[in-house]
Enzyme design. Structure first.
Site, mmCIF file in Angstrom:
data_model
loop_
_atom_site.group_PDB
_atom_site.id
_atom_site.type_symbol
_atom_site.label_atom_id
_atom_site.label_comp_id
_atom_site.label_asym_id
_atom_site.label_seq_id
_atom_site.Cartn_x
_atom_site.Cartn_y
_atom_site.Cartn_z
ATOM 1 N N ARG A 29 0.857 -1.161 0.000
ATOM 2 C CA ARG A 29 0.000 0.000 0.000
ATOM 3 C C ARG A 29 0.908 1.230 0.000
ATOM 4 N NH1 ARG A 29 -3.697 2.801 4.770
ATOM 5 N NH2 ARG A 29 -4.847 4.127 3.326
ATOM 6 N N HIS A 30 0.423 2.342 -0.564
ATOM 7 C CA HIS A 30 1.191 3.589 -0.511
ATOM 8 C C HIS A 30 1.408 4.011 0.947
ATOM 9 C CE1 HIS A 30 -2.486 5.543 0.662
ATOM 10 N NE2 HIS A 30 -3.089 4.886 -0.306
ATOM 11 N N ARG A 33 -0.679 9.557 3.763
ATOM 12 C CA ARG A 33 -1.193 10.537 2.790
ATOM 13 C C ARG A 33 -2.147 11.512 3.483
ATOM 14 N NH1 ARG A 33 -6.178 8.918 3.006
ATOM 15 N NH2 ARG A 33 -6.937 6.878 2.339
ATOM 16 N N ARG A 97 -0.056 9.149 -5.403
ATOM 17 C CA ARG A 97 0.487 8.644 -4.134
ATOM 18 C C ARG A 97 1.122 7.262 -4.289
ATOM 19 N NH1 ARG A 97 -5.094 9.066 -3.400
ATOM 20 N NH2 ARG A 97 -6.273 7.139 -3.110
ATOM 21 N N ASP A 275 -4.945 0.267 0.067
ATOM 22 C CA ASP A 275 -5.432 -0.601 1.143
ATOM 23 C C ASP A 275 -6.456 -1.604 0.605
ATOM 24 O OD1 ASP A 275 -7.249 1.420 0.645
ATOM 25 O OD2 ASP A 275 -7.437 2.084 2.716
#
Ligand SMILES: *[C@@H]1O[C@H](CO)[C@@H](O)[C@H](O)[C@H]1NC(C)=O
Ligand SMILES: *[C@@H]1O[C@H](CO)[C@@H](O)[C@H](O)[C@H]1NC(C)=O
Ligand SMILES: *[C@@H]1O[C@H](CO)[C@@H](O)[C@H](O)[C@H]1NC(C)=O
Ligand SMILES: *[C@@H]1O[C@H](CO)[C@@H](O)[C@H](O)[C@H]1NC(C)=O
Ligand SMILES: *[C@@H]1O[C@H](CO)[C@@H](O)[C@H](O)[C@H]1NC(C)=O
Length: 412
Positions: A29-30, A33, A97, A275
């Site tokens: 996942r990034h 943010r 992102r 996610d």
């Protein structure tokens, strides 16, 4: 402390056996943010975030740089220290992102060994992507009516009705405070996520928000993740496409088939996403822990070859400091590849677009081509038939014309 350190290393060694490792599929996942959206009464606005909504923060960049460093160490004897384009292929969801997370991750994974400028300590690595609306693998935004319908059924199921009854007062409270009005499990996410982001960034929150409210919202958010992939069909339509790609990567390695990477040299397929992607993949594997995946959470599917030349798969979830070895239901920690394929076969779509109730582009192009071909052939046949008819008519008419001419002459 010393004992803990030893236990830590035993843990790492027990779960890692690099000599048998053949291929790594890594999804993450990034990182941290800003909120993706807001709610009407929010005193904190988009301008309070340096790059606006939905963007990777400096914290998120750090997280992925450090995770990249972690995997550099973790796979140090497996992945070349210097970037080798034959070993690794990177694909990202097309959101900034995710692209930025992949860039930071790769900067940590590949500290430059041979810089192109003395002062620039950065190794560029290519990152591939496709538009969100076509992405059924990572962004999970490609239209899928069959999924929407099945998910809507879940939202109207007894489990959810029961849950709404239980949390009725809380939903009314949140609905009033946020100015959103009617709240329920399907629209609690923006509130939960926005407040979570703001609290992580030390904004002073409205007086109605305290840590127990945040925790309650987080719990509901996790529940909403459980619902998204709660049945085999939902898993198949959302987690299935990525799992299918990962199985194909492993199958290519085993059977020496060149895929995105050359089969012999391929070492790692890396995927940067969301996610929802992490939860979908874990759910499809039957190992989701029903907790909304934290920033930079990663899932690893490792392909190993044992001395008898048989292949097995190990699944890891890293939602904190290091990868935890998981067991796919019905299998062992070292799951034989064939068995892994068989156990996951019900969540692998045969024809995703068709199962979703949409036609994929290739099918549309094929149909269009067939239609055009049909029109051309049909047109040709009609013209030919008309020509023949006219020709026959003309040959029949000619004598009659003569007769009539003769007749006319007779009259004269
Ligand atoms: C590298 O950085 C130093 C200090 O900032 C500077 O003096 C030097 O000119 C730079 N060298 C190159 C090749 O850019
Ligand atoms: C949840 O609330 C939204 C917005 O009011 C509404 O459109 C939706 O139908 C509700 N969902 C359920 C399952 O009640
Ligand atoms: C928020 O405050 C905590 C505690 O002071 C600090 O550790 C953390 O770095 C801060 N977070 C941000 C994003 O500034
Ligand atoms: C669906 O969610 C409910 C409620 O959390 C749970 O009891 C059930 O096991 C879930 N089913 C699947 C297939 O995940
Ligand atoms: C990580 O996963 C473990 C095991 O499922 C769980 O106990 C833990 O709470 C999770 N941590 C986070 C931050 O999600």
């Amino acid at each position: 402390m010393f004992l803990l350190t030893i236990l830590y290393f035993i843990g790492v060694c027990a779960s890692q056996d690099l000599p048998s490792l053949r291929l790594v599929n890594l999804l993450y996942r990034h990182g941290d943010r800003s909120p993706v959206e807001s709610y009407p009464t929010n005193p904190i606005t988009e301008n309070d975030w340096p790059q606006g909504y939905g963007q990777l923060t400096k914290e998120g960049m750090r997280e992925h740089y450090q995770l990249g460093q972690f995997y550099r160490e973790y796979y140090k004897t497996f992945l070349n220290a210097s970037y080798d384009r034959f070993q690794i292929s990177v694909r990202s969801s097309n959101l900034d992102r995710c692209l930025l997370s992949a860039e930071c991750h790769l900067a940590g994974l590949y500290p430059p060994t041979d810089t192109f400028l003395p002062n620039v300590t950065w190794q560029p690595v290519p990152i591939h992507t496709v538009p969100e609306k076509n992405d059924s693998v990572l962004a999970l935004q490609a239209p899928c009516p069959a999924y929407d319908k099945a998910y809507d059924d879940i939202l109207h199921s007894d489990i959810v009705k029961e849950e709404e009854k239980r949390n009725k007062d809380f939903y009314i409270f949140v609905g009033e405070k946020t100015g959103l009005g009617h709240e329920n499990i399907s629209n609690i996410w923006p509130v939960a996520d926005t407040l979570y982001c703001e609290s992580r960034h030390n904004f002073s929150l409205p007086s109605w928000v305290n840590s127990s409210i945040i925790n309650k919202l987080r719990t509901l958010e996790s529940f909403s993740f459980t619902l998204m992939y709660n049945t085999t069909l939902l898993q198949r339509l959302k987690g299935g496409p990525l799992l299918k790609v990962m199985l194909e990567n492993m199958n290519n390695k085993i059977n020496r088939i060149n895929g995105t990477l050359d089969a012999e040299r391929a070492r790692m397929y890396m995927y940067s996403a969301h996610d929802t992607t992490v939860a979908a993949l874990l759910s499809a594997l039957g190992v989701f822990n029903d907790i909304s995946p934290p920033y930079a959470a990663s899932v690893i599917l490792e392909l190993h070859e044992d001395p008898a030349n048989t292949y097995y798969v190990k699944v890891f979830y890293n939602n904190g400091s290091q990868p935890m070895l998981l067991t796919v239901p019905g299998c062992s920690e070292k799951c034989p590849f064939e068995k892994f394929v068989q156990l996951t076969s019900n969540v692998i779509p045969d024809n995703w677009a068709k199962e979703c109730g949409v036609q994929d582009a290739a099918a549309v192009i094929l149909q269009f081509s067939l239609l055009m071909f049909g029109i051309l052939v049909g047109g040709f046949v009609i013209i030919t038939v008309l020509f023949v008819i006219i020709a026959i008519k003309c040959t029949r008419k000619s004598p009659r014309t003569k007769y009539s001419l003769v007749a006319q002459e007779d009259i004269n």
